[in-house]
Enzyme design. Sequence first.
Site, PDB file in Angstrom:
ATOM      1  NE  ARG A  68      -2.453  -1.428   3.395  1.00  0.00           N
ATOM      2  CZ  ARG A  68      -2.204  -2.678   3.796  1.00  0.00           C
ATOM      3  NH1 ARG A  68      -2.541  -3.685   3.038  1.00  0.00           N
ATOM      4  NH2 ARG A  68      -1.633  -2.913   4.961  1.00  0.00           N
ATOM      5  CD  GLU A 105      -1.398  -3.954  14.826  1.00  0.00           C
ATOM      6  OE1 GLU A 105      -1.446  -3.466  13.685  1.00  0.00           O
ATOM      7  OE2 GLU A 105      -2.223  -3.704  15.711  1.00  0.00           O
TER       8      GLU A 105
HETATM    9  P1  AMP Z   1       4.295  -2.181  11.931  1.00  0.00           P
HETATM   10  O1  AMP Z   1       5.551  -2.821  11.427  1.00  0.00           O
HETATM   11  O2  AMP Z   1       3.726  -2.870  13.123  1.00  0.00           O
HETATM   12  O3  AMP Z   1       4.464  -0.689  12.125  1.00  0.00           O
HETATM   13  O4  AMP Z   1       3.197  -2.396  10.815  1.00  0.00           O
HETATM   14  C1  AMP Z   1       3.146  -1.583   9.700  1.00  0.00           C
HETATM   15  C2  AMP Z   1       2.808  -2.338   8.438  1.00  0.00           C
HETATM   16  O5  AMP Z   1       1.763  -3.279   8.640  1.00  0.00           O
HETATM   17  C3  AMP Z   1       2.310  -1.381   7.394  1.00  0.00           C
HETATM   18  O6  AMP Z   1       2.893  -1.758   6.158  1.00  0.00           O
HETATM   19  C4  AMP Z   1       0.824  -1.541   7.376  1.00  0.00           C
HETATM   20  O7  AMP Z   1       0.361  -1.569   6.066  1.00  0.00           O
HETATM   21  C5  AMP Z   1       0.546  -2.847   8.078  1.00  0.00           C
HETATM   22  N1  AMP Z   1      -0.391  -2.714   9.206  1.00  0.00           N
HETATM   23  C6  AMP Z   1      -0.093  -2.934  10.511  1.00  0.00           C
HETATM   24  N2  AMP Z   1      -1.162  -2.782  11.289  1.00  0.00           N
HETATM   25  C7  AMP Z   1      -2.173  -2.445  10.468  1.00  0.00           C
HETATM   26  C8  AMP Z   1      -3.562  -2.142  10.669  1.00  0.00           C
HETATM   27  N3  AMP Z   1      -4.102  -2.160  11.893  1.00  0.00           N
HETATM   28  N4  AMP Z   1      -4.311  -1.825   9.599  1.00  0.00           N
HETATM   29  C9  AMP Z   1      -3.752  -1.814   8.350  1.00  0.00           C
HETATM   30  N5  AMP Z   1      -2.468  -2.092   8.096  1.00  0.00           N
HETATM   31  C10 AMP Z   1      -1.678  -2.412   9.134  1.00  0.00           C
END
Ligand code: AMP
Length: 180
Positions: A68, A105
Amino acid sequence: MNKPVIGNDIEELKQAIRDVPDFPKKGIIFKDITPLLSQPELFRKIIDLLADRYRSRKIDKIIAIEARGFILGAALAYRLRTGFVPIRKKNKLPWKVFSAAYALEYGQDSLEVHQDALQSHEKVLIIDDVLATGGTVSAVSELIGKLGAEVIEVACLIELTFLNGREKLGQTPVFSLIQY
Ligand code: AMP
């Protein structure tokens, strides 16, 4: 002239983001930006707001994270007349790569960048749709570090502030348009 980010703009954007509970797994509320992207005036607004912020920053390249992040990053790179560098999941890029492992996450994986994607003097902006725990962006920062370029800022459309992702990024400035 820079257009100020006003509350009404942000409220309108927030209303176009769909919460999808328990996707892709139980306990995660997925922030679905497809309803926002499908409305031409809103898609344009987020790119304009970001372009206004970065126009005078002398950025050489936009670094965008699969998948995205590509949507926002490509539009912004076009608008700012910068280059575009894709960060991809493992084994997708065809040339020599640097890799960095990261925890999501909701999962774990590694990210890759082409070894010749950047030069050491270049100034870059990292962009993604959502900053959650910050694991993804810190892996990307590590990759940029290996290439010797300078991260000016991390920009995201949505920041899940309760996950404290920006703490993981240390000194690197983080900008988000929408916070939850
Ligand atoms: P993080 O590494 O935990 O910061 O997660 C970020 C990545 O995971 C990004 O590329 C987001 O597209 C995706 N992502 C994580 N949590 C969500 C969420 N609650 N909704 C949509 N995309 C998420």
